[in-house]
Motif scaffolding. Structure first.
Motif, PDB file in Angstrom:
ATOM      1  N   UNK A  45       0.802  -1.075   0.102  1.00  0.00           N
ATOM      2  CA  UNK A  45       0.022   0.028  -0.072  1.00  0.00           C
ATOM      3  C   UNK A  45       0.852   1.378   0.157  1.00  0.00           C
ATOM      4  N   UNK A  46       1.918   1.155   0.730  1.00  0.00           N
ATOM      5  CA  UNK A  46       2.944   2.402   0.701  1.00  0.00           C
ATOM      6  C   UNK A  46       3.413   2.706  -0.690  1.00  0.00           C
ATOM      7  N   UNK A  47       3.851   1.464  -1.521  1.00  0.00           N
ATOM      8  CA  UNK A  47       4.257   1.742  -2.787  1.00  0.00           C
ATOM      9  C   UNK A  47       3.051   2.191  -3.707  1.00  0.00           C
ATOM     10  N   UNK A  48       1.926   1.590  -3.435  1.00  0.00           N
ATOM     11  CA  UNK A  48       0.793   2.016  -4.276  1.00  0.00           C
ATOM     12  C   UNK A  48       0.306   3.688  -4.074  1.00  0.00           C
ATOM     13  N   UNK A  51       3.196   5.813  -6.026  1.00  0.00           N
ATOM     14  CA  UNK A  51       3.202   5.562  -7.401  1.00  0.00           C
ATOM     15  C   UNK A  51       1.688   5.622  -7.901  1.00  0.00           C
TER      16      UNK A  51
END
Lengths: 210, 303
Positions: A45-48, A51
């Motif tokens: 979720x942090x990556x989502x 980005x």
């Protein structure tokens, strides 16, 4: 279609299509996607959240406020936000202002073609409550009756600063794991479809645009 | 058996390093281009986030077997290109499989991935894919000509098609590099590199605002993830190849990074300075000066 398939809950009827076209389209009902184990999902979720790829589809007049956001003055790229020309690859759909019935049909098609997880931002007053088109014969008043919305940005039109604030809120929701609009859509698919079909009279597409 | 395992381990490390190096290059270049535009630009680690996000998508749509295989062929092309080039001259770990294949095999691999991708993108059925595939293949055919001529000139010059031997022949001082011993072939090759890197003015395949994203229009989730992975590997593989052919190779990883970065900067500087060609302009360009340079290089070394 035989009687059994009509009552089969995992198959969509695709009534809007002529009989000979039904074979060309997928009639499977979409399924909800489960999040992974807690900490993996948190990490993803942090990556989502960092980005976010926008669907570059200017659905209404609010799209003019996205241009300054992309260029040097506000530069959304520094927040990890980038436009993407195809719904297949994008994760954020911005409803940029009023949605006429004709556009709503395209909005639904594009939204359904996006891959999960997907997020929706309703930009400006018009998709929230109709705004200045409240009593128009040809625009819808509340976009969240037709697709699920994660973040609302009020204003007519909101300045790029407010849009950035809206993105920040969306990032917060994604990190907290609360931006599950796609699952909500699939869970209440029948309700959404009934609403959509009520306003779109020329429903000549499959029930779910895979 | 132990040899095989050790080679596999070295290959794994080598590919891992080059993948991250490719992503780092992408991140740096996005930042540099943003600065040229007067923007702040995305953080340098943005490519890692993008790739992670793409792989982390929860659903994926396939359009058939070839659609499935397209990105895999593309990745095989990128990996194949990289694995048959010695990345660092004299290093056991980064020599890859360079003793098993020569320059012609590498040239074949450069072509192979794009053909596989063309088939995969075709099955996606999106008109933009088909248009961009047509553009891409025609441009590729035209820049392959100066590149092939340049390679032939090198083969005549060094009496070898083995990349390791070509690098070995360039050791012992900066004046032994091909760029000084055979400038015509080098410039023909570098023009081809501009085309291969597909930065402006040769970005007619992905062409934003025209065929918005070209072949991968229908690719999503892990399909796109594989393509992004390949983009990083393939980019560094091409740069390493050109470094080996024209800039004397590298004897350590820092020299490799410096030289490939400078090579990539050539594409970036040209890219931010010139607007996009149309397809036929691009093809005419490659069939003009670069091809003549390549021909001249071949003729000079044959005399």
């Amino acid at each position: 279609m035989t009687k059994e398939t009509k009552h089969n809950p995992s198959i969509l009827e695709n009534n809007g299509l002529p009989e000979f076209e039904r074979d060309y389209f997928c009639d499977a009902r979409p399924e909800q996607s489960r999040p992974l184990a807690k900490y993996i999902e948190k990490f993803l979720n942090w990556a989502r959240a960092n980005s976010l790829w926008l669907l570059g589809f200017g659905t209404g007049c609010g799209a003019v406020e996205l241009r300054p956001l992309m260029t040097a003055r506000y530069d959304m790229y520094r927040y990890g936000i980038a436009p993407r020309p195809t719904p297949r690859q994008s994760s954020v759909f911005i409803i940029g202002g009023y949605a006429s019935v004709k556009t709503t049909k395209r909005i639904i098609r594009s939204y359904e073609q996006m891959q999960q997880p997907k997020f929706v931002i309703a930009l400006g007053s018009c998709p929230i409550n109709g705004g200045m088109y409240w009593d128009s014969y040809n625009t819808i008043n509340r976009i969240d009756h037709y697709i699920p919305v994660d973040v609302y940005i009020a204003g007519c039109m909101p300045r790029p600063e407010s849009i950035i604030a809206g993105f920040d809120l969306l990032k917060k929701l994604i990190k907290e794991g609360q931006a599950e609009g796609a699952n909500k859509y699939i869970e209440n698919l029948d309700w959404y479809k009934a609403n959509q079909k009520k306003i779109i009279k020329d429903w000549n597409m499959p029930d779910y645009n895979w | 058996m132990a040899d095989i395992l050790r080679t596999a381990l070295y290959l794994f490390i080598s590919v891992f390093v080059i993948l991250n190096y490719g992503l780092l290059l992408n991140g740096l270049v996005r930042k540099i281009v943003a600065r040229a535009h007067g923007r702040v630009g995305p953080p340098i680690w943005q490519p890692w986030l993008d790739i992670l996000k793409t792989y982390a998508k929860r659903s994926a749509i396939s359009h058939g077997v070839m659609f499935f295989l397209g990105p895999i062929f593309r990745l095989a092309g990128g990996l194949g290109t990289y694995l048959f080039i010695p990345a660092i001259y004299g290093s056991v770990m980064f020599a890859n499989l360079s003793f098993s294949g020569d320059l012609l095999l590498v040239m074949y691999f450069i072509f192979f991935g794009q053909l596989g991708m063309a088939l995969g993108a075709g099955e996606g059925g999106h008109p933009n894919s088909a248009i961009a595939v047509g553009r891409g293949l025609s441009q590729m055919t035209s820049f392959e000509l100066p590149f092939a001529l340049s390679v032939i000139a090198l083969a005549i010059q060094y009496h070898s098609l083995s990349i390791t031997e070509i690098v070995a022949a360039q050791q012992g001082g900066i004046l032994n590099w091909t760029i000084f011993t055979n400038p015509l072939a080098t410039f023909a090759g570098l023009f081809a590199l501009l085309g291969m890197n597909m930065h402006s003015p040769f970005d007619i395949v992905l062409a934003p605002q025209e065929v918005p994203i070209g072949p991968p229009t229908e690719m999503q989730s892990s399909f796109l993830g594989i393509l992004q992975t390949n983009r990083a590997i393939f980019l560094s593989a091409k740069l390493v190849l050109f470094m080996n052919l024209y800039l004397g190779g590298a004897t350590n990883i820092f020299a490799m990074m410096l030289k490939t970065f400078m090579l990539y900067m050539l594409s970036v500087v040209v890219g931010v300075s010139f607007p996009r060609f149309r397809t036929e302009q691009s093809i005419r360009f490659f069939l003009g000066v670069p091809t003549l340079l390549g021909l001249a290089a071949v003729i000079i070394f044959m005399l």
